[in-house]
Design a protein around this motif. Structure first.
Motif, PDB file in Angstrom:
ATOM      1  N   LEU A 181      37.896  36.764  26.163  1.00 24.89           N
ATOM      2  CA  LEU A 181      37.894  37.511  27.418  1.00 24.89           C
ATOM      3  C   LEU A 181      38.243  36.609  28.606  1.00 24.89           C
ATOM      4  O   LEU A 181      39.021  36.989  29.486  1.00 24.89           O
ATOM      5  N   GLY A 182      37.659  35.415  28.636  1.00 22.16           N
ATOM      6  CA  GLY A 182      37.904  34.495  29.742  1.00 22.16           C
ATOM      7  C   GLY A 182      39.342  34.007  29.790  1.00 22.16           C
ATOM      8  O   GLY A 182      39.961  33.958  30.855  1.00 22.16           O
ATOM      9  N   THR A 183      39.895  33.653  28.620  1.00 23.58           N
ATOM     10  CA  THR A 183      41.282  33.180  28.561  1.00 23.58           C
ATOM     11  C   THR A 183      42.249  34.290  28.950  1.00 23.58           C
ATOM     12  O   THR A 183      43.170  34.080  29.755  1.00 23.58           O
ATOM     13  N   GLY A 184      42.036  35.473  28.390  1.00 28.92           N
ATOM     14  CA  GLY A 184      42.914  36.599  28.704  1.00 28.92           C
ATOM     15  C   GLY A 184      42.860  36.991  30.172  1.00 28.92           C
ATOM     16  O   GLY A 184      43.898  37.221  30.803  1.00 28.92           O
ATOM     17  N   ALA A 185      41.635  37.057  30.727  1.00 26.84           N
ATOM     18  CA  ALA A 185      41.477  37.450  32.130  1.00 26.84           C
ATOM     19  C   ALA A 185      42.090  36.412  33.074  1.00 26.84           C
ATOM     20  O   ALA A 185      42.789  36.768  34.033  1.00 26.84           O
ATOM     21  N   SER A 186      41.833  35.133  32.814  1.00 22.21           N
ATOM     22  CA  SER A 186      42.365  34.076  33.685  1.00 22.21           C
ATOM     23  C   SER A 186      43.884  34.035  33.643  1.00 22.21           C
ATOM     24  O   SER A 186      44.553  34.038  34.684  1.00 22.21           O
ATOM     25  N   ALA A 187      44.446  33.993  32.429  1.00 20.10           N
ATOM     26  CA  ALA A 187      45.904  33.893  32.296  1.00 20.10           C
ATOM     27  C   ALA A 187      46.597  35.135  32.864  1.00 20.10           C
ATOM     28  O   ALA A 187      47.596  35.025  33.587  1.00 20.10           O
ATOM     29  N   GLY A 188      46.073  36.308  32.550  1.00 22.07           N
ATOM     30  CA  GLY A 188      46.684  37.543  33.043  1.00 22.07           C
ATOM     31  C   GLY A 188      46.634  37.654  34.551  1.00 22.07           C
ATOM     32  O   GLY A 188      47.627  38.038  35.195  1.00 22.07           O
ATOM     33  N   LEU A 189      45.482  37.303  35.132  1.00 24.26           N
ATOM     34  CA  LEU A 189      45.326  37.431  36.580  1.00 24.26           C
ATOM     35  C   LEU A 189      46.226  36.464  37.330  1.00 24.26           C
ATOM     36  O   LEU A 189      46.785  36.803  38.392  1.00 24.26           O
ATOM     37  N   ILE A 190      46.385  35.256  36.796  1.00 24.39           N
ATOM     38  CA  ILE A 190      47.281  34.281  37.438  1.00 24.39           C
ATOM     39  C   ILE A 190      48.698  34.851  37.537  1.00 24.39           C
ATOM     40  O   ILE A 190      49.383  34.702  38.553  1.00 24.39           O
ATOM     41  N   CYS A 191      49.127  35.533  36.478  1.00 29.46           N
ATOM     42  CA  CYS A 191      50.493  36.072  36.437  1.00 29.46           C
ATOM     43  C   CYS A 191      50.709  37.218  37.425  1.00 29.46           C
ATOM     44  O   CYS A 191      51.789  37.352  38.001  1.00 29.46           O
ATOM     45  N   LEU A 213      48.724  38.064  40.178  1.00 35.40           N
ATOM     46  CA  LEU A 213      47.807  38.016  41.319  1.00 35.40           C
ATOM     47  C   LEU A 213      48.420  38.473  42.632  1.00 35.40           C
ATOM     48  O   LEU A 213      47.740  39.075  43.460  1.00 35.40           O
ATOM     49  N   GLU A 214      49.703  38.233  42.820  1.00 30.17           N
ATOM     50  CA  GLU A 214      50.290  38.636  44.112  1.00 30.17           C
ATOM     51  C   GLU A 214      50.210  40.148  44.334  1.00 30.17           C
ATOM     52  O   GLU A 214      49.693  40.589  45.377  1.00 30.17           O
ATOM     53  N   PRO A 215      50.672  40.996  43.398  1.00 35.16           N
ATOM     54  CA  PRO A 215      50.504  42.438  43.624  1.00 35.16           C
ATOM     55  C   PRO A 215      49.047  42.883  43.611  1.00 35.16           C
ATOM     56  O   PRO A 215      48.682  43.823  44.326  1.00 35.16           O
ATOM     57  N   VAL A 216      48.200  42.223  42.829  1.00 33.78           N
ATOM     58  CA  VAL A 216      46.765  42.548  42.832  1.00 33.78           C
ATOM     59  C   VAL A 216      46.165  42.266  44.204  1.00 33.78           C
ATOM     60  O   VAL A 216      45.378  43.059  44.740  1.00 33.78           O
ATOM     61  N   ASN A 217      46.543  41.142  44.803  1.00 34.28           N
ATOM     62  CA  ASN A 217      46.066  40.766  46.134  1.00 34.28           C
ATOM     63  C   ASN A 217      46.465  41.811  47.171  1.00 34.28           C
ATOM     64  O   ASN A 217      45.660  42.235  48.014  1.00 34.28           O
ATOM     65  N   ILE A 218      47.720  42.265  47.089  1.00 27.93           N
ATOM     66  CA  ILE A 218      48.201  43.285  48.025  1.00 27.93           C
ATOM     67  C   ILE A 218      47.494  44.616  47.773  1.00 27.93           C
ATOM     68  O   ILE A 218      47.087  45.308  48.715  1.00 27.93           O
ATOM     69  N   MET A 219      47.357  44.985  46.508  1.00 26.39           N
ATOM     70  CA  MET A 219      46.707  46.253  46.158  1.00 26.39           C
ATOM     71  C   MET A 219      45.269  46.309  46.667  1.00 26.39           C
ATOM     72  O   MET A 219      44.834  47.302  47.261  1.00 26.39           O
ATOM     73  N   LEU A 220      44.516  45.241  46.462  1.00 23.99           N
ATOM     74  CA  LEU A 220      43.097  45.251  46.795  1.00 23.99           C
ATOM     75  C   LEU A 220      42.820  44.918  48.254  1.00 23.99           C
ATOM     76  O   LEU A 220      41.964  45.532  48.892  1.00 23.99           O
ATOM     77  N   PHE A 221      43.531  43.919  48.788  1.00 22.59           N
ATOM     78  CA  PHE A 221      43.158  43.360  50.093  1.00 22.59           C
ATOM     79  C   PHE A 221      44.232  43.523  51.173  1.00 22.59           C
ATOM     80  O   PHE A 221      44.208  42.823  52.177  1.00 22.59           O
ATOM     81  N   GLN A 222      45.203  44.399  50.936  1.00 20.52           N
ATOM     82  CA  GLN A 222      46.172  44.843  51.940  1.00 20.52           C
ATOM     83  C   GLN A 222      47.344  43.904  52.182  1.00 20.52           C
ATOM     84  O   GLN A 222      48.348  44.298  52.760  1.00 20.52           O
ATOM     85  N   ASN A 223      47.218  42.632  51.783  1.00 20.90           N
ATOM     86  CA  ASN A 223      48.339  41.705  51.951  1.00 20.90           C
ATOM     87  C   ASN A 223      48.256  40.613  50.881  1.00 20.90           C
ATOM     88  O   ASN A 223      47.283  40.531  50.133  1.00 20.90           O
ATOM     89  N   GLU A 272      48.207  37.300  51.360  1.00 16.03           N
ATOM     90  CA  GLU A 272      47.772  35.994  51.869  1.00 16.03           C
ATOM     91  C   GLU A 272      46.805  35.319  50.889  1.00 16.03           C
ATOM     92  O   GLU A 272      45.935  35.955  50.304  1.00 16.03           O
ATOM     93  N   GLY A 273      46.969  34.006  50.736  1.00 17.24           N
ATOM     94  CA  GLY A 273      46.060  33.235  49.891  1.00 17.24           C
ATOM     95  C   GLY A 273      46.304  33.381  48.404  1.00 17.24           C
ATOM     96  O   GLY A 273      45.459  32.973  47.597  1.00 17.24           O
ATOM     97  N   THR A 274      47.473  33.915  48.010  1.00 17.50           N
ATOM     98  CA  THR A 274      47.729  34.147  46.584  1.00 17.50           C
ATOM     99  C   THR A 274      47.665  32.854  45.779  1.00 17.50           C
ATOM    100  O   THR A 274      47.078  32.817  44.689  1.00 17.50           O
ATOM    101  N   ALA A 275      48.237  31.780  46.292  1.00 18.59           N
ATOM    102  CA  ALA A 275      48.232  30.509  45.555  1.00 18.59           C
ATOM    103  C   ALA A 275      46.802  30.006  45.329  1.00 18.59           C
ATOM    104  O   ALA A 275      46.457  29.565  44.227  1.00 18.59           O
ATOM    105  N   ALA A 276      45.980  30.100  46.368  1.00 14.20           N
ATOM    106  CA  ALA A 276      44.580  29.667  46.235  1.00 14.20           C
ATOM    107  C   ALA A 276      43.837  30.530  45.225  1.00 14.20           C
ATOM    108  O   ALA A 276      43.039  30.029  44.420  1.00 14.20           O
ATOM    109  N   LEU A 277      44.099  31.833  45.243  1.00 14.37           N
ATOM    110  CA  LEU A 277      43.414  32.741  44.330  1.00 14.37           C
ATOM    111  C   LEU A 277      43.886  32.565  42.892  1.00 14.37           C
ATOM    112  O   LEU A 277      43.129  32.792  41.946  1.00 14.37           O
ATOM    113  N   GLN A 278      45.139  32.149  42.697  1.00 13.69           N
ATOM    114  CA  GLN A 278      45.622  31.850  41.348  1.00 13.69           C
ATOM    115  C   GLN A 278      44.874  30.651  40.763  1.00 13.69           C
ATOM    116  O   GLN A 278      44.495  30.653  39.591  1.00 13.69           O
ATOM    117  N   ILE A 279      44.671  29.640  41.590  1.00 13.43           N
ATOM    118  CA  ILE A 279      43.881  28.489  41.135  1.00 13.43           C
ATOM    119  C   ILE A 279      42.448  28.926  40.865  1.00 13.43           C
ATOM    120  O   ILE A 279      41.839  28.550  39.845  1.00 13.43           O
TER     121      ILE A 279
END
Length: 532
Positions: free
Chosen positions: A331-341, A343-353, A355-362
């Motif tokens: 679960l941890g490997t799948g969630a981490s790897a998938g979210l990194i890939c 994250l930019e549209p997820v960031n926009i979907m959830l938080f409106q823009n 910003e901070g995508t690189a930091a959130l990928q890390i």
């Protein structure tokens, strides 16, 4: 006699499932509500609430997975003759802890706020202090019920507490922002949601406590009787060990609350630093949501492994440990790897823009390490090794503080994200090393390379899909980002699960123990029979 033991074991597992389900629902709510809350108050308002959230979270965790685990463990370890003494002395002990923490926060609110670099937070810290006056009673009742394998009151109170907390938090903050109140006022109102939740949980637990027949106890052959002196020693020891281990995620957040804003603003009041801290805090609901199943599994493991060790069922315990860690690794490997890939549209979907995508990928790497750290700690606790996981947490918090200090001035929130991932990795590494020393990880090493292979294949598919989407819809808005994110989750999840099933990472017995696992197993067998 064997039938009685079988029925008892079935009841224990049934109760554990109820508690896991309640924990999953509560933790999902705890992660999800932050998205609409951030949308209501913005990044600065989110920063304000996240500065005091670790204190609220500590009170909640102590009353759900901290002291209830301690009390139920003590009740399992000693005979029914000691249960009255355990509950009475625990009530006094918890009341003392609650009042002490309340006074420290309420009277120390101004110095703490100044140390954080934002004096306006003092009122919010005082509001959160009241949560520590309610937690002793909630924790005591939950521990009493769980010690008798009656999980329904704990489960029902957890879910109701979380629902009311979220409703009050979102309702009050929306109303106050709409009225034009300051973001600090909205933050204080949001913090009061935890008080409302704790109060309703206490009412539900009290109703069950006076309703049930307290003389109806689980049969046991254990004749151990604990003395008051021995009980106080164990309460003190477990408070430092089990509670500290259960608070890992919150302690890491607390380090950020104490020093990240000051490091970002270089000691000066700065709206931009508040905004950046709010953007960085977007990672917290992603971490909570990504590790929710691991934390829930860990909560249920402690009493079961403790029971297995006491009954010398070491083979069964080892199998359970391996399966649980394997599930968390997947679960941890799948969630981490998938979210990194994605994250930019997820960031926009959830938080409106975006910003901070690189930091959130890390930051997303923390999902894997936190899942393993929490589950491995639960295994060690259940087996009676309660001190080492607490030491590991201390080491992780130290790593976080030092790396924040070194990295944030140069790399900003990307440095803070790296510090978070490294701190969880340190805790996970220490706990897993301890398990390896006890030869409990032999079977786990064989599946690590296949799991990594599945994650890499999923990542390649997702990156290709994201590239194709960008080519087809180069200037899409928030709605398109939502479609892109959700479709990517479905595609990535399908690829990852199919790959794992083809490689046989889980046995049929392990699949049958998780939701929809048996259906997946039957589906794959039918495909193999049909030559698919």
């Amino acid at each position: 006699m064997d039938d009685s033991i079988g029925v008892k074991r079935h009841w224990i597992w049934q109760g554990a499932f109820v508690l896991i389900l309640a924990g999953v629902i509560s933790k999902i709510l705890s992660a999800v509500y932050r998205v609409p809350f951030q949308n209501i108050v913005g990044d600065v308002g989110f920063y304000i609430y996240q500065q005091v959230y670790p204190f609220l979270g500590i009170a909640v965790m102590l009353s759900t997975s901290g002291f209830p685990v301690i009390i139920s463990k003590l009740m399992n370890d000693y005979s029914e003759k000691s249960h009255h003494t355990i509950l009475k002395m625990s009530a006094l002990f918890l009341s003392f802890i609650g009042v002490l923490l309340f006074l420290c926060l309420y009277m120390g609110a101004v110095p703490i706020a100044l140390f954080m670099g934002d004096s306006h937070l003092a009122v919010l810290i005082q509001v959160t202090a009241f949560a520590f006056l309610l937690f002793p009673f909630v924790a005591l009742l939950r521990g009493g019920f769980q010690g008798r394998y009656d999980m329904l009151p704990s489960a029902l109170s957890q879910m109701t507490e979380q629902f009311l907390r979220v409703a009050v938090l979102l309702g009050l903050s929306f109303w106050l922002v709409k009225k034009g109140a300051s973001l600090y006022t909205a933050g204080a109102a949001a913090a009061s949601g935890s008080l409302a939740g704790s109060f309703i949980a206490l009412m539900i637990l009290g109703f069950f406590w006076f309703k049930v027949k307290r003389d109806k106890q689980t049969e046991t052959q254990n004749e151990n009787v604990i003395t008051t002196k021995e009980l106080m020693k164990k309460l003190l020891l477990y408070s430092v060990t089990i509670c500290v281990s259960s608070l890992l995620l919150l302690f890491i957040q607390l380090v950020d609350a104490l020093n990240l804003y000051s490091l970002l603003s270089d000691g000066e009041a700065s709206e931009e630093a508040k905004r950046l801290k709010g953007i960085y805090d977007r990672g917290q609901p992603l971490l909570q949501l990504g590790s929710v199943f691991a934390v829930s599994i860990a909560t249920s493991l402690v009493p079961y492994i403790s029971k297995a060790v006491k009954n010398k069922e070491l083979k069964i315990m080892k199998e359970k440990v391996t399966s649980s860690l394997k599930l968390c690794l997947v679960l941890g490997t799948g969630a981490s790897a998938g979210l990194i890939c994605i994250l930019e549209p997820v960031n926009i979907m959830l938080f409106q823009n975006g910003e901070g995508t690189a930091a959130l990928q890390i930051f997303s790497c923390s999902i894997l390490f936190a899942s393993l750290a929490v589950t491995a700690a639960a295994v060690l606790q259940g087996a009676g090794y309660t001190v080492f996981p607490a030491i590991a947490v201390g080491a992780g918090v130290t790593v976080k503080w030092v790396l924040n200090t070194l990295l944030v001035p140069h790399y900003g929130i990307e440095g803070a994200s790296l510090a978070t991932a490294a701190s969880f990795a340190a805790v996970a590494g220490l706990n897993l090393y301890q398990l390896r020393q006890k030869e409990w990880l032999d079977k786990l090493r064989a599946v690590m390379i296949p799991i990594i292979g599945c994650a890499l294949l999923m990542s390649a598919v997702l990156l290709a899909y994201m590239r194709l989407w960008s080519f087809l819809y180069p200037a899409a808005g928030r709605g398109a980002a939502a479609i892109e994110s959700l479709s990517a989750v479905a595609i990535g999840g399908a690829v990852f699960i199919y790959c794992m099933m083809k490689l046989g990472i889980f046995t049929d017995e392990e699949l049958n123990s998780v939701p929809f696992g048996s259906k997946l197993s039957k589906f794959m067998r039918r495909r193999e029979q049909n030559g698919g």
